[in-house]
Scaffold this motif. Structure first.
Motif, PDB file in Angstrom:
ATOM      1  N   LYS A 382       0.740  -1.189  -0.149  1.00 52.70           N
ATOM      2  CA  LYS A 382       0.165   0.102   0.397  1.00 52.70           C
ATOM      3  C   LYS A 382       0.679   1.058   0.384  1.00 52.70           C
ATOM      4  CE  LYS A 382      -3.570  -2.038   2.582  1.00 52.70           C
ATOM      5  NZ  LYS A 382      -4.517  -2.298   3.838  1.00 52.70           N
ATOM      6  N   CYS A 383       0.415   2.282  -0.109  1.00 50.04           N
ATOM      7  CA  CYS A 383       1.056   3.352  -0.199  1.00 50.04           C
ATOM      8  C   CYS A 383       0.144   5.269  -0.746  1.00 50.04           C
ATOM      9  CB  CYS A 383       2.804   3.710  -0.859  1.00 50.04           C
ATOM     10  SG  CYS A 383       1.818   3.765  -3.278  1.00 50.04           S
ATOM     11  N   LYS A 384       0.912   6.001  -0.392  1.00 50.61           N
ATOM     12  CA  LYS A 384       0.041   7.158  -0.638  1.00 50.61           C
ATOM     13  C   LYS A 384       1.667   8.232  -1.131  1.00 50.61           C
ATOM     14  CE  LYS A 384      -3.280   6.971   3.180  1.00 50.61           C
ATOM     15  NZ  LYS A 384      -2.538   5.700   3.797  1.00 50.61           N
ATOM     16  N   VAL A 385       0.423   8.947  -2.299  1.00 54.73           N
ATOM     17  CA  VAL A 385       1.465  10.091  -2.606  1.00 54.73           C
ATOM     18  C   VAL A 385       1.471  11.341  -2.216  1.00 54.73           C
ATOM     19  CG1 VAL A 385       2.301  10.963  -5.179  1.00 54.73           C
ATOM     20  CG2 VAL A 385       2.286   8.080  -4.383  1.00 54.73           C
ATOM     21  N   LEU A 386       2.186  11.946  -1.741  1.00 56.12           N
ATOM     22  CA  LEU A 386       1.376  13.901  -1.411  1.00 56.12           C
ATOM     23  C   LEU A 386       2.311  14.209  -2.662  1.00 56.12           C
ATOM     24  CD1 LEU A 386       1.988  13.050   2.684  1.00 56.12           C
ATOM     25  CD2 LEU A 386      -0.161  12.031   0.412  1.00 56.12           C
ATOM     26  N   ALA A 387       1.828  14.946  -2.779  1.00 52.71           N
ATOM     27  CA  ALA A 387       2.633  15.684  -4.748  1.00 52.71           C
ATOM     28  C   ALA A 387       1.874  16.842  -4.262  1.00 52.71           C
ATOM     29  CB  ALA A 387       2.662  15.001  -5.649  1.00 52.71           C
ATOM     30  N   SER A 388       2.740  18.480  -4.186  1.00 55.43           N
ATOM     31  CA  SER A 388       2.201  19.627  -4.791  1.00 55.43           C
ATOM     32  C   SER A 388       0.981  19.967  -5.698  1.00 55.43           C
ATOM     33  CB  SER A 388       3.560  20.344  -4.443  1.00 55.43           C
ATOM     34  OG  SER A 388       4.764  20.251  -6.176  1.00 55.43           O
ATOM     35  N   THR A 389       1.774  19.466  -6.352  1.00 61.09           N
ATOM     36  CA  THR A 389       0.852  19.246  -8.124  1.00 61.09           C
ATOM     37  C   THR A 389       0.238  17.904  -8.862  1.00 61.09           C
ATOM     38  OG1 THR A 389       2.821  18.990  -9.463  1.00 61.09           O
ATOM     39  CG2 THR A 389       2.459  21.388  -9.045  1.00 61.09           C
ATOM     40  N   PRO A 390      -0.917  18.008  -9.482  1.00 60.48           N
ATOM     41  CA  PRO A 390      -1.275  16.862  -9.921  1.00 60.48           C
ATOM     42  C   PRO A 390      -0.515  16.275 -11.381  1.00 60.48           C
ATOM     43  CG  PRO A 390      -3.099  18.854  -9.696  1.00 60.48           C
ATOM     44  CD  PRO A 390      -2.117  19.177  -9.321  1.00 60.48           C
ATOM     45  N   CYS A 391      -0.070  16.122 -10.972  1.00 60.04           N
ATOM     46  CA  CYS A 391       1.503  15.458 -11.936  1.00 60.04           C
ATOM     47  C   CYS A 391       0.593  14.316 -12.339  1.00 60.04           C
ATOM     48  CB  CYS A 391       2.658  15.067 -12.017  1.00 60.04           C
ATOM     49  SG  CYS A 391       2.526  14.404 -10.625  1.00 60.04           S
ATOM     50  N   TRP A 392      -0.035  13.753 -12.599  1.00 59.21           N
ATOM     51  CA  TRP A 392      -0.633  12.687 -13.595  1.00 59.21           C
ATOM     52  C   TRP A 392      -1.784  12.869 -13.994  1.00 59.21           C
ATOM     53  CZ3 TRP A 392       0.176  12.468  -7.799  1.00 59.21           C
ATOM     54  CH2 TRP A 392      -1.129  13.290  -7.010  1.00 59.21           C
ATOM     55  N   CYS A 393      -1.920  14.379 -14.172  1.00 58.50           N
ATOM     56  CA  CYS A 393      -2.984  14.400 -15.575  1.00 58.50           C
ATOM     57  C   CYS A 393      -2.997  16.251 -15.240  1.00 58.50           C
ATOM     58  CB  CYS A 393      -4.952  15.291 -14.032  1.00 58.50           C
ATOM     59  SG  CYS A 393      -4.691  16.447 -12.999  1.00 58.50           S
ATOM     60  N   ILE A 394      -1.791  16.015 -15.782  1.00 57.05           N
ATOM     61  CA  ILE A 394      -0.812  18.011 -16.020  1.00 57.05           C
ATOM     62  C   ILE A 394      -0.186  16.874 -17.839  1.00 57.05           C
ATOM     63  CG2 ILE A 394       0.999  19.493 -16.118  1.00 57.05           C
ATOM     64  CD1 ILE A 394       0.558  19.486 -13.173  1.00 57.05           C
ATOM     65  N   LYS A 395      -1.052  19.041 -18.727  1.00 60.08           N
ATOM     66  CA  LYS A 395      -0.295  18.496 -19.813  1.00 60.08           C
ATOM     67  C   LYS A 395       0.990  20.023 -20.174  1.00 60.08           C
ATOM     68  CE  LYS A 395      -1.272  18.942 -24.655  1.00 60.08           C
ATOM     69  NZ  LYS A 395      -2.470  19.194 -25.099  1.00 60.08           N
ATOM     70  N   THR A 396       2.447  19.039 -20.948  1.00 58.05           N
ATOM     71  CA  THR A 396       2.808  20.601 -20.338  1.00 58.05           C
ATOM     72  C   THR A 396       3.454  20.533 -22.572  1.00 58.05           C
ATOM     73  OG1 THR A 396       4.583  19.584 -20.122  1.00 58.05           O
ATOM     74  CG2 THR A 396       3.362  20.740 -19.024  1.00 58.05           C
ATOM     75  N   ALA A 397       3.700  21.617 -22.996  1.00 55.21           N
ATOM     76  CA  ALA A 397       4.328  20.998 -24.240  1.00 55.21           C
ATOM     77  C   ALA A 397       6.196  20.494 -24.267  1.00 55.21           C
ATOM     78  CB  ALA A 397       5.124  22.482 -24.788  1.00 55.21           C
ATOM     79  N   ASP A 398       6.301  20.965 -22.883  1.00 54.72           N
ATOM     80  CA  ASP A 398       8.392  20.074 -22.189  1.00 54.72           C
ATOM     81  C   ASP A 398       8.084  19.054 -22.177  1.00 54.72           C
ATOM     82  OD1 ASP A 398      10.846  19.604 -21.880  1.00 54.72           O
ATOM     83  OD2 ASP A 398      11.177  21.082 -20.549  1.00 54.72           O
ATOM     84  N   PRO A 399       8.636  18.099 -22.038  1.00 51.07           N
ATOM     85  CA  PRO A 399       8.907  16.280 -21.698  1.00 51.07           C
ATOM     86  C   PRO A 399       9.133  16.176 -20.437  1.00 51.07           C
ATOM     87  CG  PRO A 399      10.471  16.312 -23.863  1.00 51.07           C
ATOM     88  CD  PRO A 399       8.986  17.435 -23.923  1.00 51.07           C
ATOM     89  N   SER A 400       9.947  17.358 -20.268  1.00 49.57           N
ATOM     90  CA  SER A 400      10.808  17.543 -19.118  1.00 49.57           C
ATOM     91  C   SER A 400       9.979  17.686 -17.534  1.00 49.57           C
ATOM     92  CB  SER A 400      11.886  17.988 -19.468  1.00 49.57           C
ATOM     93  OG  SER A 400      12.507  17.883 -20.305  1.00 49.57           O
ATOM     94  N   THR A 401       8.629  18.870 -17.288  1.00 52.76           N
ATOM     95  CA  THR A 401       7.726  18.640 -16.950  1.00 52.76           C
ATOM     96  C   THR A 401       6.775  17.930 -16.987  1.00 52.76           C
ATOM     97  OG1 THR A 401       7.659  20.665 -18.242  1.00 52.76           O
ATOM     98  CG2 THR A 401       8.620  20.836 -17.230  1.00 52.76           C
ATOM     99  N   GLU A 402       6.360  16.952 -17.366  1.00 52.61           N
ATOM    100  CA  GLU A 402       5.292  16.012 -17.134  1.00 52.61           C
ATOM    101  C   GLU A 402       5.663  14.936 -17.921  1.00 52.61           C
ATOM    102  OE1 GLU A 402       2.543  17.124 -21.068  1.00 52.61           O
ATOM    103  OE2 GLU A 402       3.290  15.203 -22.170  1.00 52.61           O
ATOM    104  N   LEU A 403       4.703  13.785 -16.818  1.00 51.78           N
ATOM    105  CA  LEU A 403       4.685  12.483 -16.864  1.00 51.78           C
ATOM    106  C   LEU A 403       4.948  12.009 -18.009  1.00 51.78           C
ATOM    107  CD1 LEU A 403       2.197  11.094 -13.924  1.00 51.78           C
ATOM    108  CD2 LEU A 403       4.588  11.658 -13.940  1.00 51.78           C
ATOM    109  N   ALA A 404       6.440  11.104 -18.501  1.00 48.85           N
ATOM    110  CA  ALA A 404       6.703  10.885 -19.400  1.00 48.85           C
ATOM    111  C   ALA A 404       4.968   9.032 -19.866  1.00 48.85           C
ATOM    112  CB  ALA A 404       7.234   9.787 -19.516  1.00 48.85           C
ATOM    113  N   PRO A 405       4.911   9.007 -20.905  1.00 42.34           N
ATOM    114  CA  PRO A 405       3.832   8.407 -21.685  1.00 42.34           C
ATOM    115  C   PRO A 405       3.938   6.862 -20.627  1.00 42.34           C
ATOM    116  CG  PRO A 405       4.255   9.545 -23.741  1.00 42.34           C
ATOM    117  CD  PRO A 405       5.489   9.832 -22.525  1.00 42.34           C
ATOM    118  N   PHE A 406       5.147   6.544 -21.063  1.00 41.92           N
ATOM    119  CA  PHE A 406       5.628   5.187 -20.002  1.00 41.92           C
ATOM    120  C   PHE A 406       4.994   5.193 -18.450  1.00 41.92           C
ATOM    121  CE2 PHE A 406       9.020   2.630 -18.364  1.00 41.92           C
ATOM    122  CZ  PHE A 406       8.274   1.595 -18.943  1.00 41.92           C
TER     123      PHE A 406
END
Length: 603
Positions: A382-406
């Motif tokens: 089991k695990c809980k993720v505490l994140a400063s931003t909801p990175c799992w639903c963020i889209k940006t033009a730079d692949p460095s600043t959003e979750l990789a498709p993988f």
């Protein structure tokens, strides 16, 4: 003519990957067409140079007419604009004629160079190189231009460079590379195999047991998020995770998303295959600038033998490339997080499946945090993720600043209805403290942040795949969670530059105009040289220019040649052919404008 000891012979490298077809230009180019006017070619009025180097800012005479036609177009004077633009086209000679003229011009310049003696010969060679290069660009199938370009490149390489001061000339090595990871190995290979330095003059100092030490320390389940695929030859690009053109982790280790240990084998194979000089179990303990007019460094090394015995040594190096990376320098103490010493950093985990315990809190999101959550869930924990931003639903033009498709795909897999235990995702949260509880375990205290950040337009991303997350609390309200095991810190790395080489670099302070873009990155010249210590260069994921981050292999590998060019020119070595080769192979990035987002609204 004496040959620089730093340069090894190069033959047929300039155009080795171009097709050899019959020349489309007549083979009886008349060398007699050359006249005394060719002597002007060695000066600044070199028409071939002006055509080749668009970035030089040298405007062709016809450019003014083109500008004028464009201005007429904006003024809706369509007939006048058409007439002006047509006039430019009609006055230009056909490209095959220009190609042949450039070939003849280059040959005339070489004839002059043969009679010129040492004085002025270098300028004439350079002008001839520009002429043959222009001819080759306009007609890449012309064997004559190819041959002339290769020959003049060799002649330029044999010119005697200016003699440096004796203490600089007698340096133990020309380049000392700190670290034999992806950046260090790739840059050493670029210096030796493409720019022609002798392998004995470039030394890799690696404090680990071999090349790729940081990758061998990855958690067993961690994999490259960028995919490897051996498409070289079919496209203008090549394997995203390769550190050199002509190599491919996908081909070598047959893995699309290599593990750390697999990638370390790939790097070690490059070192062995190309005979790169590397000292393993050798740590750089001090770097001192001792040169006066020319860069020169005194470098202290501490080496450990297989029997554990340590020895120390001081070497002199004309240049130092810092490539020690990030992973071995975690940010263990988190600013603004009281009790961060009670946590376990994700870089300290050898395997998520073998990590003692079955219930964890992960502090931090993005690639590190989500990777930890996915691997813990797959291990039945089991695990809980505490994140400063909801990175799992963020889209940006730079692949460095959003979750990789993988990564996003793996997260969706463990959030499917039939999967258990699912990770619990909390955002946006600011974790403020981690407290050890007397009766056992740890309390993690956090505060909810505002959630008014608007998500990017993403019409082609199926909203049914949005990962379900916990409902955010009221901004400013507190959330306290308990975990029986030390929370896992996934908040990034201090990095080797800040941790071990801060005295060699300058960092943007709070008042620096580029602070907002650079963050904690060091200030560098356009050649990735330290502005604080000339002669010290930085390669790898810590390199940053304005808002452009080079955190992936396919990004930072394109800066190896920029660094190699600056160093080799400092050594008195001509770099034109090597730079041209790197540009052809998409390994020379000096125009950041093409890195900007080019996707349209539909994407």
């Amino acid at each position: 003519m004496a040959k620089n000891k730093n340069i090894k012979k190069r033959s047929n490298e300039v155009s080795s990957d171009r097709p050899s077809k019959k020349s489309a230009i007549s083979e009886d180019a008349d060398e007699g067409l050359a006249s005394d006017d060719a002597s002007e070619a060695s000066g600044t009025d070199d028409p071939c140079l002006a055509l080749i180097e668009e970035e030089s800012g040298t405007a062709h005479p016809s450019a003014e007419r083109v500008d004028r036609s464009a201005e007429l177009l904006t003024k809706e004077k369509y007939a006048d604009a058409l007439e002006e633009a047509t006039g430019v086209i009609e006055t230009l000679p056909p490209l095959p004629v220009v190609a042949r003229a450039a070939l003849v011009r280059g040959r005339a310049l070489l004839k002059q160079a043969a009679a010129a003696g040492d004085d002025g010969r270098e300028d004439l060679y350079e002008a001839a190189w520009n002429a043959f290069g222009l001819s080759n660009r306009l007609n890449p199938y012309c064997e004559e231009a190819m041959k002339e370009l290769e020959d003049v490149t060799k002649l330029m390489g044999e010119l005697r460079p200016p003699e440096p001061p004796s203490e600089v000339a007698e340096a133990d090595v020309d380049v000392l590379v700190v670290g034999a990871g992806a950046a260090g190995v790739g840059c050493a290979l670029m210096l030796t195999q493409t720019f022609g330095l002798e392998t004995s003059r470039v030394l890799l100092a690696e404090r680990g047991a071999g090349a790729g030490e940081s990758f061998r320390r990855w958690p067993a389940e961690m994999r490259f998020i960028s995919p490897s695929f051996n498409q070289q030859g079919w496209t203008d690009s090549f394997d995203l995770n390769a550190v050199a053109h002509g190599t491919s982790p996908a081909y070598s280790i047959h893995s699309e998303h290599p593990t750390g240990k697999e990638y370390a084998k790939y790097l070690a194979a490059i070192v062995d295959t190309h005979g790169l000089e590397m000292r393993k179990l050798t740590e750089v303990t001090a770097v001192r600038a001792v040169g006066k007019q020319n860069p020169l460094f005194s470098v202290d090394l501490r080496s450990k033998a297989e029997d554990g015995k340590e020895t120390t040594e001081t070497l002199s190096a004309r240049y130092v490339i810092w490539a020690a990376g990030e992973f071995q320098y975690p940010r263990l103490v988190q600013e603004g997080l009281v009790g961060s010493e009670n946590c376990l950093h994700n870089s300290q985990v050898h395997s998520w499946a073998k990590l003692p315990g079955d219930d964890f809190i992960i502090i931090g999101g993005y690639e590190s945090g989500v990777d930890a959550a996915v691997n813990l869930a797959k291990a039945g924990k089991k695990c809980k993720v505490l994140a400063s931003t909801p990175c799992w639903c963020i889209k940006t033009a730079d692949p460095s600043t959003e979750l990789a498709p993988f990564t996003a795909g793996r997260l969706r897999d463990v959030m499917e209805p039939g999967f258990n235990p699912k990770p619990q995702l909390f955002a946006p949260l600011r974790v403020v403290s981690v407290t050890k509880v007397e009766k056992g375990g740890f309390n993690v205290s956090a505060a909810w942040s505002d959630t008014d950040e608007e998500l990017a337009h993403a019409p082609l991303r199926d909203l049914s795949h949005m990962v379900p997350a916990e409902t955010p609390g009221k901004p400013g309200s507190a959330l306290v969670l308990h975990t029986p095991h030390p929370p896992v810190l996934c908040t990034g790395f201090e990095g080797s530059v800040a941790a071990a080489a801060r005295h060699l670099f300058t960092f943007a302070d709070e008042n620096h105009p580029r602070r907002g873009c650079l963050g904690d990155a060091p200030l560098l010249t356009e050649d990735d040289e330290s502005i604080a210590t000339p002669g010290i260069f930085l390669v790898g994921p810590a390199v940053q220019h304005a808002e452009f981050s080079f955190c992936f292999v396919y990004k930072f590998r394109q800066r190896f040649a920029v660094v190699a060019k600056a160093i080799c020119e400092g050594l008195g070595i001509d770099t034109k052919a090597a730079v041209a080769e790197c540009r052809t192979n998409n390994m020379y990035l000096d125009d950041f404008n093409r890195c900007e987002d080019v996707c349209g609204e539909v994407c």
